[in-house]
Structure formats: C-alpha cells, structure tokens
Design a protein around this motif. Structure first.
Motif, mmCIF file in Angstrom:
data_model
loop_
_atom_site.group_PDB
_atom_site.id
_atom_site.type_symbol
_atom_site.label_atom_id
_atom_site.label_comp_id
_atom_site.label_asym_id
_atom_site.label_seq_id
_atom_site.Cartn_x
_atom_site.Cartn_y
_atom_site.Cartn_z
ATOM 1 N N GLY A 1 3.271 5.841 -3.379
ATOM 2 C CA GLY A 1 4.512 6.459 -3.827
ATOM 3 C C GLY A 1 5.502 6.709 -2.709
ATOM 4 N N GLU A 2 5.345 6.037 -1.566
ATOM 5 C CA GLU A 2 6.227 6.232 -0.403
ATOM 6 C C GLU A 2 7.356 5.207 -0.464
ATOM 7 O OE1 GLU A 2 3.435 5.754 2.762
ATOM 8 O OE2 GLU A 2 2.484 7.709 2.419
ATOM 9 N N THR A 3 8.431 5.572 -1.150
ATOM 10 C CA THR A 3 9.504 4.634 -1.463
ATOM 11 C C THR A 3 10.157 4.049 -0.216
ATOM 12 O OG1 THR A 3 9.951 5.814 -3.525
ATOM 13 C CG2 THR A 3 11.680 4.347 -2.706
ATOM 14 N N GLY A 4 10.604 4.901 0.700
ATOM 15 C CA GLY A 4 11.309 4.424 1.881
ATOM 16 C C GLY A 4 10.459 3.503 2.733
ATOM 17 N N THR A 5 9.215 3.883 2.957
ATOM 18 C CA THR A 5 8.310 3.075 3.772
ATOM 19 C C THR A 5 8.029 1.733 3.110
ATOM 20 O OG1 THR A 5 7.248 5.065 4.629
ATOM 21 C CG2 THR A 5 6.044 3.009 4.867
ATOM 22 N N ALA A 6 7.849 1.738 1.799
ATOM 23 C CA ALA A 6 7.551 0.500 1.079
ATOM 24 C C ALA A 6 8.695 -0.501 1.214
ATOM 25 C CB ALA A 6 7.276 0.804 -0.391
ATOM 26 N N GLY B 1 11.006 1.771 -13.402
ATOM 27 C CA GLY B 1 11.199 0.791 -14.469
ATOM 28 C C GLY B 1 12.498 0.037 -14.368
ATOM 29 N N GLY B 2 13.618 0.762 -14.217
ATOM 30 C CA GLY B 2 14.921 0.116 -14.137
ATOM 31 C C GLY B 2 15.029 -0.818 -12.947
ATOM 32 N N GLU B 3 14.549 -0.368 -11.786
ATOM 33 C CA GLU B 3 14.587 -1.203 -10.583
ATOM 34 C C GLU B 3 13.668 -2.416 -10.744
ATOM 35 O OE1 GLU B 3 15.654 -2.443 -6.712
ATOM 36 O OE2 GLU B 3 16.577 -1.115 -8.195
ATOM 37 N N SER B 4 12.542 -2.242 -11.406
ATOM 38 C CA SER B 4 11.632 -3.362 -11.644
ATOM 39 C C SER B 4 12.317 -4.459 -12.443
ATOM 40 C CB SER B 4 10.383 -2.888 -12.400
ATOM 41 O OG SER B 4 9.689 -1.901 -11.689
ATOM 42 N N VAL B 5 13.026 -4.061 -13.498
ATOM 43 C CA VAL B 5 13.715 -5.030 -14.345
ATOM 44 C C VAL B 5 14.854 -5.690 -13.572
ATOM 45 C CG1 VAL B 5 15.150 -5.271 -16.402
ATOM 46 C CG2 VAL B 5 13.054 -3.909 -16.489
ATOM 47 N N ARG B 6 15.566 -4.913 -12.759
ATOM 48 C CA ARG B 6 16.657 -5.481 -11.958
ATOM 49 C C ARG B 6 16.121 -6.513 -10.981
ATOM 50 N NH1 ARG B 6 19.567 -5.135 -7.338
ATOM 51 N NH2 ARG B 6 18.110 -3.733 -6.301
ATOM 52 N N GLN B 7 15.010 -6.190 -10.322
ATOM 53 C CA GLN B 7 14.414 -7.130 -9.381
ATOM 54 C C GLN B 7 13.857 -8.360 -10.110
ATOM 55 O OE1 GLN B 7 14.711 -7.108 -6.252
ATOM 56 N NE2 GLN B 7 15.279 -4.998 -5.750
ATOM 57 N N ALA B 8 13.316 -8.162 -11.303
ATOM 58 C CA ALA B 8 12.804 -9.290 -12.078
ATOM 59 C C ALA B 8 13.925 -10.248 -12.447
ATOM 60 C CB ALA B 8 12.104 -8.788 -13.338
ATOM 61 N N ALA B 9 15.096 -9.693 -12.768
ATOM 62 C CA ALA B 9 16.244 -10.529 -13.104
ATOM 63 C C ALA B 9 16.715 -11.328 -11.898
ATOM 64 C CB ALA B 9 17.380 -9.668 -13.641
ATOM 65 N N ALA B 10 16.556 -10.747 -10.711
ATOM 66 C CA ALA B 10 17.007 -11.417 -9.487
ATOM 67 C C ALA B 10 16.013 -12.454 -8.995
ATOM 68 C CB ALA B 10 17.264 -10.385 -8.391
ATOM 69 N N ALA B 11 14.732 -12.273 -9.321
ATOM 70 C CA ALA B 11 13.686 -13.188 -8.844
ATOM 71 C C ALA B 11 13.656 -14.442 -9.708
ATOM 72 C CB ALA B 11 12.331 -12.490 -8.874
ATOM 73 N N THR C 1 0.832 -1.209 0.000
ATOM 74 C CA THR C 1 0.000 0.000 0.000
ATOM 75 C C THR C 1 0.864 1.255 0.000
ATOM 76 O OG1 THR C 1 -1.700 -1.215 1.226
ATOM 77 C CG2 THR C 1 -1.912 1.173 1.157
ATOM 78 N N ALA C 2 1.971 1.233 0.745
ATOM 79 C CA ALA C 2 2.887 2.376 0.752
ATOM 80 C C ALA C 2 3.431 2.630 -0.651
ATOM 81 C CB ALA C 2 4.023 2.145 1.744
ATOM 82 N N ALA C 3 3.752 1.566 -1.367
ATOM 83 C CA ALA C 3 4.243 1.723 -2.737
ATOM 84 C C ALA C 3 3.174 2.324 -3.630
ATOM 85 C CB ALA C 3 4.700 0.373 -3.282
ATOM 86 N N ALA D 1 9.444 -8.096 -4.316
ATOM 87 C CA ALA D 1 10.333 -6.969 -4.625
ATOM 88 C C ALA D 1 9.989 -6.368 -5.988
ATOM 89 C CB ALA D 1 11.790 -7.426 -4.594
ATOM 90 N N VAL D 2 9.658 -7.221 -6.950
ATOM 91 C CA VAL D 2 9.233 -6.722 -8.265
ATOM 92 C C VAL D 2 7.969 -5.884 -8.123
ATOM 93 C CG1 VAL D 2 8.425 -7.387 -10.560
ATOM 94 C CG2 VAL D 2 10.288 -8.657 -9.486
ATOM 95 N N THR D 3 7.017 -6.367 -7.324
ATOM 96 C CA THR D 3 5.761 -5.644 -7.127
ATOM 97 C C THR D 3 6.009 -4.264 -6.532
ATOM 98 O OG1 THR D 3 4.472 -7.678 -6.868
ATOM 99 C CG2 THR D 3 3.552 -5.664 -5.894
ATOM 100 N N ILE D 4 6.859 -4.181 -5.514
ATOM 101 C CA ILE D 4 7.165 -2.884 -4.896
ATOM 102 C C ILE D 4 7.752 -1.930 -5.930
ATOM 103 C CG2 ILE D 4 8.663 -1.702 -3.238
ATOM 104 C CD1 ILE D 4 6.389 -3.063 -1.861
ATOM 105 N N ALA D 5 8.723 -2.401 -6.690
ATOM 106 C CA ALA D 5 9.375 -1.536 -7.679
ATOM 107 C C ALA D 5 8.388 -1.076 -8.753
ATOM 108 C CB ALA D 5 10.554 -2.274 -8.322
ATOM 109 N N VAL D 6 7.511 -1.985 -9.187
ATOM 110 C CA VAL D 6 6.532 -1.635 -10.216
ATOM 111 C C VAL D 6 5.539 -0.607 -9.692
ATOM 112 C CG1 VAL D 6 4.572 -2.529 -11.516
ATOM 113 C CG2 VAL D 6 6.727 -3.764 -11.539
ATOM 114 N N GLU D 7 5.048 -0.814 -8.476
ATOM 115 C CA GLU D 7 4.073 0.126 -7.920
ATOM 116 C C GLU D 7 4.689 1.507 -7.687
ATOM 117 O OE1 GLU D 7 1.015 -0.198 -7.808
ATOM 118 O OE2 GLU D 7 0.725 -2.358 -8.043
ATOM 119 N N LEU D 8 6.008 1.546 -7.505
ATOM 120 C CA LEU D 8 6.709 2.830 -7.365
ATOM 121 C C LEU D 8 7.052 3.429 -8.736
ATOM 122 C CD1 LEU D 8 9.077 1.905 -4.399
ATOM 123 C CD2 LEU D 8 7.187 3.546 -4.322
ATOM 124 N N HIS D 9 6.660 2.709 -9.807
ATOM 125 C CA HIS D 9 6.895 3.158 -11.192
ATOM 126 C C HIS D 9 8.389 3.339 -11.481
ATOM 127 C CE1 HIS D 9 2.594 3.646 -11.361
ATOM 128 N NE2 HIS D 9 2.635 4.489 -10.353
#
Length: 416
Positions: free
Chosen positions: A274-279, A323-333, A269-271, A313-321
């Motif tokens: 748009g609350e990056t640190g809390t998420a 893109g680069g972090e989403s792809v990085r997390q997807a590669a790690a998952a 929900t924090a993501a 982790a992918v979900t958090i990055a995606v909800e924070l919009h």
C-alpha cells in the motif's frame, strides 16, 4: 503435539473466526496489518475472529482468502462440501515427471552430457514455446525432465572452471524455466527447491544476468508467499540491485533488462504494502531503463521491455486498489504489443481486477474471457481471476451469473 504448537484449523470443525485467526497468525500478520490490507481496522478483524461480528459476505471472504493465500477456500470457510483452489492450481499431469527430475542427483556416469551450445538451443526453443503456446505448461512440462537431467550432467562433467561456470549458468536457467512450470501447483516445497537451486547455480556461474534472473524469481517466490514474506522479497531484490548497479553504464541489453525487472519488482511489493509513492517511483525508474532498450527487445524470462511497462502500470494501480487509476492505465496500455501469450493473459487478468475495483463486473468478466482465449493454462492457475469468477457466480444479475458460471466450468472450478 506439544501444548504450545499452532492448532491445525482443518483437524476439527471450528468457527470461521477461529480459522481466520489461525491462518492470519501462520502468515505472520497482526490484526492491524490484515485490517489495513482489507481497508478496515484491527478491531474489525478482532470482531470477526472473536465471533462478535458475523461471518462476512462472500466477496469479503474471497478477499481475505486472497490476502492470506489460502490453498483451498474450504480451509478458511470450514465448508468441506465445496473445495475451490485459489492460489494453488490443479496438479499438472506432468508435475510428477518434473519433480522426479529435480529431485534426482545421480552420482555415477549416465552418459555423455550434450554440448553447451545444444543445451542453449533447446532452452531457447523451450522459452519460445512458453511464450507462444496457449497450453504452455503442457509444452514446457514435456521438455523439462530431459533438460534438467542434461543440464545437471553438464555441470558434473565440466572439465575446466570456465566450462563449469558456463554449465552452472545453463542449469540455473533451466531451473528458472522450471519455476514457471511449478508455480501455483500443489507442491510448495518443490517450488522452493527449484528457486534455491537456481540461485545456488547462478551464484556459481558468476554471471550477472543469470544471478539477476535467479534473484528475480526468488523474490517473486517470497512475495507470493504472502505479506509475512514481503521483507524477504525486498531484501533479495535490494541485494541483487546493489550487485548489478555498478555494471549498468556498460550493461548488455539482457543485464539492463533484468535490472529493470528487479526495479519493477521492488515497486510491485511496495504496491502490495500500500506504499503508493514508493511503488510509482520504482515504476518510473523501471520505465526509464526500458526506454534504453531497443524498441523490439523482449526479455525471454521476465518479459521486461518497453511493451510491458503499460501492463506493469496496471498492476501497480490494481495492487494499490485504485479502481479508477487501474482503468485509466488499462486504457493506456496496449495488450497487443505483448508478444508472450501467458504474459498477455496475465495482463488481461490484471485489467479485469481493475474493472472489478472500478465497479464494472461485466467488463471484468469479458476481459477474463479474453485472458482464457490467450492462454487457458495461465488463468486456470491464477487465484485473482478465480476469485472474480467465483464472486460473480453469486451476482444479482442472472446474465452475469450465467457468464461467470460458464467461465468457472472452463476453469475447472465447477462441474459442467
């Protein structure tokens, strides 16, 4: 209708901007809040609503529809010639039977209730079917009516307080399974009846794990209702965590897992806000709880486990919009470690969102095809996946348009 009633945006042909304003107001969002979620300003929203700015391109309209959780794209655009359900999926053929079982409360004896152990065995089989069947809605939709009736009967026929609490725990879990079936179908009132009855039965059971599961599902129902309900989602999650926290030192794996799942929900929900640190802080806390679980443990309701944290982790990055972090997390998952087919399909959809955010639409479509292969009934009811597919049906690349259109036909969005 009284003079101060909210107008119905579907009654007459009104401009896009007027529809946007009505739907935004219904969701409890200010112009500044909607603009922030879009990465724009409140004045940009005002410009569209007033007609000063022209109707946005399709990709912007789809993003607005996603945030406002519109039931049908035509509700926002006003184009009644094209109806596309986004966050309301098609009504499943078994929905009527499940609804009838939920709504029925027979007060006269209708036969002897099955033993508690028998109900638990049937529930376990139903959860297994939900995680392993590609057509999981069809399978659990066939099982639910009898399960609901038998669990209700078990509560009514309980002889002692202890038996009644145990029966309430089973009934609450049956409602939890029902919520997975009812979610994203065209009956929001039924979803809320199921969620609320599950919470009441859980409270009557006095079982911490059962209460945690019911709270987790209730929080999701609030969050998925749109930004105007995020506070309610947070309130339910926070209260459940306060209730469970004293039990953590000696918690069973199931109680630890539902606490971890609720902790991640707070981050989710924090993501969305748009609350990056809390998420990410909540994600870190949930990961620490997952690390305390056995390596092969997998929670049957929430999917919480060590294996799911990469997907989270992918979900958090995606909800924070991001893109680069989403792809990085997807590669790690590692999606192959997720034993549940619908949860694996959901992870693929989140990955696809990340690839699209990162400007890789071809990879996004290929990933959605993987989601469809894992669990067709998951992607068919997922608004994020349908938004991506619909957007790419108007891509400049002919090959991408062709692949997106073929996937849209599979999802029932376009005629073959």
């Amino acid at each position: 209708m009284s003079s101060d009633a909210t107008p119905d945006p579907y009654a007459d042909k009104v401009a896009f901007g007027q529809r946007l304003q009505i739907l935004r107001t219904r969701k409890g969002l200010t112009r500044e809040q909607l603009g922030g979620l879009m990465g724009r300003s409140g004045s940009w929203v005002k410009g569209i609503e007033s007609g000063r700015l022209k109707t946005p391109k399709l990709e912007i309209v789809l993003r607005l529809a996603e945030i406002l959780r519109v039931r049908d794209l035509a509700d926002l655009t006003g184009d009644q010639t094209v109806h596309v359900d986004l966050f309301t999926g098609p009504g499943h053929p078994r929905l009527a039977a499940v609804k009838a079982a939920v709504d029925a409360f027979p007060l006269t004896p209708t036969g002897e209730a099955p033993p508690a152990a028998h109900l638990q065995h049937r529930l376990a089989r139903a959860w297994t079917a939900r995680h392993t069947a590609p057509n999981h809605r069809e399978v659990i939709g066939a099982l639910l009516p009898d399960l609901i009736r038998d669990a209700q009967r078990a509560v009514r026929q309980a002889d002692t307080a202890a038996q009644r609490r145990a029966a309430q725990a089973v009934l609450s879990e049956v409602y939890s399974l029902s919520q997975f079936f009812v979610a994203y179908q065209p009956d929001a009132a039924l979803l809320w009846r199921v969620a609320e009855r599950g919470m009441v039965a859980a409270q009557d059971s006095e079982d911490p794990h059962t209460i945690g599961v019911a709270a987790w599902l209730t929080a999701q129902a609030h969050r998925d209702s749109g930004p105007g309900h995020f506070d309610s989602a947070d309130a339910v999650t926070a209260e459940a965590l306060r209730f469970l926290e004293p039990q953590l030192p000696d918690a069973t794996n199931d109680v630890l897992a539902i606490t971890g799942a609720l902790t991640f929900e707070a981050g989710y929900t924090a993501a969305r806000r748009g609350e990056t640190g809390t998420a990410w802080r909540h994600w870190d806390q949930a990961r620490a709880m997952a690390a305390r679980l056995p390596a092969d443990y997998y929670h049957p309701v929430t999917s919480f486990s060590r294996a799911i944290m990469g997907a989270h982790a992918v979900t958090i990055a995606v909800e924070l919009h991001a893109g680069g972090e989403s792809v990085r997390q997807a590669a790690a998952a590692d999606a192959t470690t997720i034993p549940s087919r619908p949860r694996r399909a959901r992870h693929r959809i989140e990955e696809a969102r990340g690839y699209q955010l990162d400007g890789q639409p071809d990879v996004a479509l290929a990933t959605l095809a993987q989601a469809h292969e894992a669990a067709p009934e998951t992607i068919q009811y997922n608004g994020y996946a349908k938004r991506i597919v619909l957007e790419e049906t108007e891509a400049k690349s002919p090959d991408r348009r062709r692949r997106a259109s073929a996937l849209a036909v599979k999802l029932g969005m376009l005629a073959a």
